[in-house]
Design an enzyme around this catalytic site. Structure first.
Site, PDB file in Angstrom:
ATOM      1  N   PHE A 106      -2.424   3.020   3.356  1.00 62.59           N
ATOM      2  CA  PHE A 106      -1.453   2.876   2.091  1.00 62.59           C
ATOM      3  C   PHE A 106       0.094   2.864   2.866  1.00 62.59           C
ATOM      4  O   PHE A 106       0.930   2.433   1.983  1.00 62.59           O
ATOM      5  CB  PHE A 106      -1.607   3.886   1.276  1.00 62.59           C
ATOM      6  CG  PHE A 106      -0.908   5.309   1.362  1.00 62.59           C
ATOM      7  CD1 PHE A 106      -1.247   6.264   2.128  1.00 62.59           C
ATOM      8  CD2 PHE A 106       0.206   5.247   0.881  1.00 62.59           C
ATOM      9  CE1 PHE A 106      -0.792   7.434   2.298  1.00 62.59           C
ATOM     10  CE2 PHE A 106       1.272   6.668   0.942  1.00 62.59           C
ATOM     11  CZ  PHE A 106       0.628   7.446   1.954  1.00 62.59           C
ATOM     12  N   LYS A 107       0.061   3.431   3.929  1.00 62.55           N
ATOM     13  CA  LYS A 107       1.783   3.433   4.604  1.00 62.55           C
ATOM     14  C   LYS A 107       2.140   1.947   4.354  1.00 62.55           C
ATOM     15  O   LYS A 107       3.440   1.628   4.302  1.00 62.55           O
ATOM     16  CB  LYS A 107       1.741   3.842   5.931  1.00 62.55           C
ATOM     17  CG  LYS A 107       1.023   5.391   6.246  1.00 62.55           C
ATOM     18  CD  LYS A 107       1.734   6.492   5.373  1.00 62.55           C
ATOM     19  CE  LYS A 107       1.372   7.858   6.050  1.00 62.55           C
ATOM     20  NZ  LYS A 107      -0.065   8.336   5.657  1.00 62.55           N
ATOM     21  N   ASP A 108       1.323   0.983   4.649  1.00 61.55           N
ATOM     22  CA  ASP A 108       1.795  -0.392   4.436  1.00 61.55           C
ATOM     23  C   ASP A 108       2.745  -0.476   3.240  1.00 61.55           C
ATOM     24  O   ASP A 108       3.817  -1.470   3.137  1.00 61.55           O
ATOM     25  CB  ASP A 108       1.098  -1.584   4.519  1.00 61.55           C
ATOM     26  CG  ASP A 108       0.333  -1.348   6.038  1.00 61.55           C
ATOM     27  OD1 ASP A 108       1.015  -1.247   7.136  1.00 61.55           O
ATOM     28  OD2 ASP A 108      -0.852  -1.623   5.931  1.00 61.55           O
ATOM     29  N   LEU A 111       6.179   0.609   4.160  1.00 65.88           N
ATOM     30  CA  LEU A 111       6.777   0.421   5.752  1.00 65.88           C
ATOM     31  C   LEU A 111       6.802  -1.190   5.703  1.00 65.88           C
ATOM     32  O   LEU A 111       7.508  -1.552   6.461  1.00 65.88           O
ATOM     33  CB  LEU A 111       6.008   1.146   6.559  1.00 65.88           C
ATOM     34  CG  LEU A 111       6.257   2.549   6.709  1.00 65.88           C
ATOM     35  CD1 LEU A 111       5.153   3.142   7.656  1.00 65.88           C
ATOM     36  CD2 LEU A 111       7.494   2.654   7.186  1.00 65.88           C
ATOM     37  N   THR A 141       0.905   6.432   9.704  1.00 63.64           N
ATOM     38  CA  THR A 141       2.390   6.001   9.542  1.00 63.64           C
ATOM     39  C   THR A 141       2.714   5.412  10.875  1.00 63.64           C
ATOM     40  O   THR A 141       3.680   4.323  10.682  1.00 63.64           O
ATOM     41  CB  THR A 141       3.284   7.124   9.624  1.00 63.64           C
ATOM     42  OG1 THR A 141       3.027   7.926   8.416  1.00 63.64           O
ATOM     43  CG2 THR A 141       4.642   6.853   9.396  1.00 63.64           C
TER      44      THR A 141
END
Ligand SMILES: *Cc1c(COP(=O)(O)O)cnc(C)c1O
Length: 492
Positions: A106-108, A111, A141
């Site tokens: 989900f960091k995408d 980011l 991350t």
């Protein structure tokens, strides 16, 4: 404008807050005022239009063109679905799949956007300086940040991860990024030690001075940076819109949101969505065996002097949940003196205790729970057997905590669970959970077996990864980070 949780800096524009990442003297930036955004206005919008509206409500000082450019990321092929955050019904809850981006976590979602916000912010400040981004990672991350900043002009990014504390697939993902501005360092110690070392670098006046003399500035891609949290607010609005569109929620009815939590960034974004007017009844904070937050909601004591466990959900193996500071700031009525006291206590004694009022306010807003390792695996197996749906171990923590919550109070409110990683990112654990194949120690073979068994496609982010050439990794102790940075980026 943005203020510090510790009241130790004058109000800053969003460009300043994003460029700085965190308050140099310690403390985190929070918006001076929380805007309201009415979900009804976006019922026919696509993801990018919603994202643009929400980001504009906080970043009025950034050029609109930058934000328009940024949100194109959601529809230009970087995500493997037309809808970058599908809400999938599993049983009677909705799983918000946040892992369709280029690194399968989900960091995408944030980011892929942060580089636009950060480069626009430094430009807005008239600083023609190179931005050196330092990022501590418990696994996901790091890769998402490397992928987001790869070859972005005017930036260099260094990712620090705990040596031996991330999965082989996560490590391989990081080391195969490519790009002419990406660096990776493995630090002896666990994630908290890694993150604390990086925070000390940010706080070092001496390094900051030296950087500045060399036309460089530090910033952060961790969720201590407001520019990371902001794009995360969007998908909670999106989940609500999707639930209404799928007719599983009546317009204006409230929903619950469950978030598998580590650094408290993702659930904090849900909390801000609630403050902005999204109809959210209860927020449910799910932890793994490192259950420092669950204990806090029991007795009001945040205590990190305890064993640290490595689990099958490594991105949640965290004891110092940085963004909890922002939450307590809001919940305590923005009492920066009190926050300064608590977080000084935390860094000197490893714990702090809040007053009864604050604890009550926390409990009225949020419920916390945790799942042990056996429960996580049993949940993955049960959900697969019942629904042929694969949960990754982080999402399974959320599912189990939600089931416990529902069983304990019978709350039937429609609930969204943030699904934070593709099950293939943790294929070995997932395979062991859904089959009797407990002995597949090769994570790459596990990937293929899982795909063959379930018919689910291996995400592009992981397909063929094993064969890709890797870059060099610098191995060091926490106190060797500063000399490394000096040598590589400042004096060099
Ligand atoms: C980062 C991460 C989490 C924890 O999110 P926080 O914002 O740190 O609370 C949970 N699951 C996965 C898969 C992650 O990558």
């Amino acid at each position: 404008m943005f203020i510090s949780t510790r009241g130790n800096i004058e109000p800053q524009t969003s460009a300043q807050a994003i460029a700085l990442g965190m308050v140099p003297q310690g403390g985190l930036f929070v918006p001076c005022e929380v805007p309201t955004v009415d979900w009804r206005q976006y019922i026919d919008s696509d993801y990018a239009a919603l994202a643009l509206a929400i980001m504009k409500s906080y970043c009025g000082d950034l050029p609109e063109g930058t934000l328009e450019q940024a949100v194109k990321a959601y529809h230009d092929g970087r995500f493997d679905t037309d809808n970058p955050a599908p809400l999938v019904m599993v049983g009677n809850c909705g799983l918000l799949e946040l892992w369709h981006g280029p690194t399968a976590a989900f960091k995408d979602m944030a980011l892929q956007i942060l580089p636009y916000l950060l480069t626009a912010s430094t430009k807005e400040l008239g600083e023609d300086k190179e931005v050196l981004i330092l990022t501590a990672t418990s696994g996901d991350t790091g890769k998402a940040a490397l992928e987001g900043f790869k070859d972005v002009a005017g930036t260099k990014i260094v990712v620090f991860y705990p040596d031996g504390g991330v999965s082989p697939v996560q490590e391989k993902q990081m080391l195969t990024t490519g790009g002419n501005n990406t660096y990776v360092a493995a630090v002896k110690g666990n994630f908290d030690e890694c993150q604390t070392a990086v925070k000390h670098i940010f706080a070092s006046e001496e390094l900051r001075q030296k950087l500045s003399e060399n036309q460089k500035v530090f910033s952060s891609a961790n969720s201590i940076n407001w520019g990371r949290l902001l794009p995360q607010i969007v998908y909670y609005y999106w989940s609500y819109l999707e639930a209404v569109r799928q007719r599983v929620v009546a317009p204006d009815a409230k929903i619950n949101i469950v978030v598998p939590t580590g650094n408290f960034g993702n659930i904090l974004a849900a909390f801000y969505a609630q403050k902005m007017g999204l109809p959210i009844a209860n927020l449910i904070c799910a932890s793994n065996k490192n259950k420092v937050l669950t204990d806090f909601f029991e007795d009001g004591i945040y205590e990190i002097n305890r064993p640290f466990y490595l689990t099958t959900s490594p991105s949640m193996d965290i004891l110092i949940s940085s963004n909890f500071e922002r939450y307590l700031f809001e919940i305590s009525g923005r009492d920066s003196k009190q926050i300064t006291q608590w977080f000084n206590d935390l860094s000197t004694t490893g714990k702090f205790q809040v007053d009864a009022d604050t604890l009550n306010n926390c409990r009225n807003n949020m419920t916390a729970g945790w799942a042990d390792e056996a429960e996580v695996l049993a949940t993955i197996r049960k959900v697969y057997n019942e629904y042929q749906y694969l949960l990754d171990p982080h999402t399974a923590v959320g599912m189990k905590v939600y089931e416990d919550y529902k069983n304990s109070n019978g709350d039937n409110t429609f609930t969204v669970i943030a699904s934070t990683a593709s099950p293939f990112k943790f294929a070995k654990s997932v395979l062991a959970a859904v089959t009797d194949d407990q002995d597949e120690h090769d994570p790459w073979a596990a990937l293929i077996k899982l795909s063959t068994l379930t018919g689910w496609k291996i995400p592009d982010a992981l397909e063929g990864l094993r064969e890709k050439p890797t870059m060099d990794v610098y191995r060091c102790k926490p106190d060797e980070i500063a000399p490394y940075l000096m040598h590589m980026f400042i004096e060099g």
